[in-house]
Design a protein around this motif. Structure first.
Motif, PDB file in Angstrom:
ATOM      1  N   CYS A  26       5.905  15.897 -23.580  1.00 41.90           N
ATOM      2  CA  CYS A  26       6.364  14.894 -23.827  1.00 41.90           C
ATOM      3  C   CYS A  26       6.056  14.050 -24.421  1.00 41.90           C
ATOM      4  O   CYS A  26       4.959  14.329 -25.271  1.00 41.90           O
ATOM      5  CB  CYS A  26       6.164  13.896 -22.353  1.00 41.90           C
ATOM      6  N   CYS A  29       3.462  11.114 -23.982  1.00 43.27           N
ATOM      7  CA  CYS A  29       1.792  11.510 -23.736  1.00 43.27           C
ATOM      8  C   CYS A  29       0.809  12.414 -24.056  1.00 43.27           C
ATOM      9  O   CYS A  29       1.423  13.713 -24.249  1.00 43.27           O
ATOM     10  CB  CYS A  29       1.989  11.639 -21.988  1.00 43.27           C
ATOM     11  N   HIS A 272       9.348  14.182 -15.776  1.00 47.25           N
ATOM     12  CA  HIS A 272       8.208  13.846 -15.946  1.00 47.25           C
ATOM     13  C   HIS A 272       8.711  12.788 -16.838  1.00 47.25           C
ATOM     14  O   HIS A 272       8.435  11.445 -16.740  1.00 47.25           O
ATOM     15  CB  HIS A 272       7.042  14.655 -16.766  1.00 47.25           C
ATOM     16  N   HIS A 276       9.446   7.763 -17.238  1.00 47.30           N
ATOM     17  CA  HIS A 276       9.056   6.459 -18.754  1.00 47.30           C
ATOM     18  C   HIS A 276      10.030   5.521 -18.397  1.00 47.30           C
ATOM     19  O   HIS A 276      10.278   4.439 -19.127  1.00 47.30           O
ATOM     20  CB  HIS A 276       8.973   7.424 -19.942  1.00 47.30           C
TER      21      HIS A 276
HETATM   22 ZN   LIG Z   1       4.995  11.312 -20.382  1.00 45.04          ZN
END
Ligand SMILES: [Zn+2]
Length: 462
Positions: A26, A29, A272, A276
């Motif tokens: 990501c 992140c 994942h 968000h």
């Molecule tokens: Zn992320």
């Protein structure tokens, strides 16, 4: 530049982020590690990409992202090629001295950590969570000896709103039996997936109530039913942000049910990314997806394919052509912001007489009539569609729409409620007029033996 919405390939092209081929899948992140790369002794604050607790993600801000870029730059002077490539995989970004993240000019106008909006269309319905979920479910159902032809027969009974007819035609066939290689995946287009899901949901809802369904099958069904298709659509409307908390809870719930049903090893990196979406929705006010971009691809290619020499200025030139096309398209379009007739014509004497008699109107007044009308921006109800009506609260079939004075009304046939959930008796004798703006949704429905069954969907609250 306030918003960047794109698929993962474009993030890679723009920001040199490695996506799922790096260890940190990501771009936002700093501590989320792909499960297959995670060391056994991994310790906090690092978390696996299968973690569904958003509060544990340490996210980049612009300074931390720039530190990373500077670090890659500094290390490139001392590391050899192999070591450098290892470092890039570990950090999830490629070194790109001429890239966007190295350009002060660009970063003066854009903070990628705030501008990014992950595209829910690619995450869910373009080789995304929806297709994965359906493939896994079909595997589990096949093990339980459920025939796919059952599902196909169920789909064949349904009709989609006329304005979605082409998408509905595709959705109707998504479970059609085709001879396939054994390892062949079940596929659908993005719009077929969205159109088909309410019917799949209705079938699963029936199926899970049959006796003797194993816990394994029930688990797969629970996960599939938790896919938040309706909420994603609501979040894509104006003021979508009012659903942000609902979306946050629904996404986490779905992903947890998915893990219970199918295990962590099936949890794809896109799963994942969707964690968000709720925060991005709060920031941007609305979820924007790539549906429009994908539709416009061919427009762009029409110009770009003619160019065999990309000199400086070529991209600017193509953008100019695109904008001109767009302005031209818009100038020929009737923009209807709320409700309105589509392709209106002067009403015939029959219609005028019907409206007058039913509503008790006297005198001659000009009337416009149509079989099609918008009831919300871009949502249309056609003659023969079954619609959800807010006032009076009911399910009804659209006969025609009529506009006169300041009124826009729809002549409908009110269906009658029966004891079975989501089912209504088809009536042709209960005719009435409603305000077109009171149409809440056009339904996906089936009709058999005089009973109309609606595949339920969430629609906008007022
Ligand atoms: Zn992320």
């Amino acid at each position: 530049m306030k918003m960047v919405v794109s698929d993962e390939a474009a993030l890679k092209a723009m920001f040199q982020h490695k996506g799922a081929s790096g260890k940190l899948p990501c771009m936002l992140c700093r501590n989320v590690v792909l499960r297959r790369y995670a060391p056994d002794d991994m310790a906090a604050p690092l978390v696996l990409h299968t973690c569904t607790d958003e509060s544990r993600f340490l996210q980049h801000d612009l300074p931390s992202l720039l530190n990373l870029v500077r670090h890659l730059e500094a290390r490139s002077t001392v590391l050899n090629k192999g070591q450098m490539s290892e470092l890039e995989t570990a950090l999830g970004f490629n070194r790109a001295p001429l890239g966007v993240l190295s350009s002060e000019t660009v970063l003066d106008h854009m903070d990628p950590t705030k501008a990014l909006l992950y595209d829910w269309m690619h995450c869910y319905v373009v080789g995304g969570l929806f297709q994965l979920e359906v493939n896994l479910l079909m595997g589990v159902l096949a093990e339980a000896k459920v025939k796919m032809s059952d599902l196909d027969t169920f789909f064949q009974q349904f009709q989609w709103p006329k304005s979605l007819e082409s998408k509905g035609a595709g959705a109707k066939k998504v479970f059609e039996h085709k001879k396939k290689a054994k390892d062949d995946e079940w596929k659908s287009s993005a719009s077929e997936a969205l159109s088909a899901f309410p019917v799949l949901r209705a079938w699963l809802d029936d199926f899970r109530k049959r006796p003797g369904i194993s816990e394994k099958v029930q688990g797969s069904i629970r996960s599939c039913l938790a896919l938040c298709r309706d909420l994603l659509l609501l979040c894509s409307t104006d003021n979508g942000a009012r659903y942000a908390n609902d979306l946050r809870m629904a996404i986490v719930r779905h992903l947890n049910l998915f893990q219970q049903a199918h295990g962590l090893h099936r949890f794809i990196p896109k799963a994942h990314l969707v964690l968000h979406l709720a925060t991005m929705l709060e920031r941007h006010g609305q979820l924007v997806s790539c549906f429009v971009h994908e539709r416009r691809h061919k427009e762009l290619k029409r110009f770009a394919n003619e160019l065999d020499n990309f000199q400086a200025g070529a991209e600017k030139h193509i953008m100019r052509e695109m904008i001109l096309c767009h302005i031209d398209d818009m100038s020929n379009m009737d923009v209807i912001n709320e409700v309105g007739l589509i392709d209106a014509k002067p009403a015939t004497a029959d219609v005028i007489a019907h409206v007058r008699a039913t509503l008790g109107l006297g005198g001659a007044r000009p009337m416009q009539v149509s079989g099609k009308a918008y009831f919300r921006p871009n949502r249309a109800a056609h003659t023969g569609d079954v619609v959800v009506v807010a006032e009076p609260e009911s399910i009804a079939e659209v006969a025609y729409h009529v506009a006169f004075d300041n009124y826009l009304l729809t002549c409908v046939l009110f269906y009658e409620e029966v004891m079975t959930e989501n089912c209504f008796r088809v009536r042709r004798d209960r005719v009435g007029f409603i305000r077109t703006r009171d149409i809440k949704a056009a339904c996906i429905f089936s009709e058999k033996d005089g009973i109309c069954r609606v595949a339920p969907q969430m629609f906008e609250a007022d």
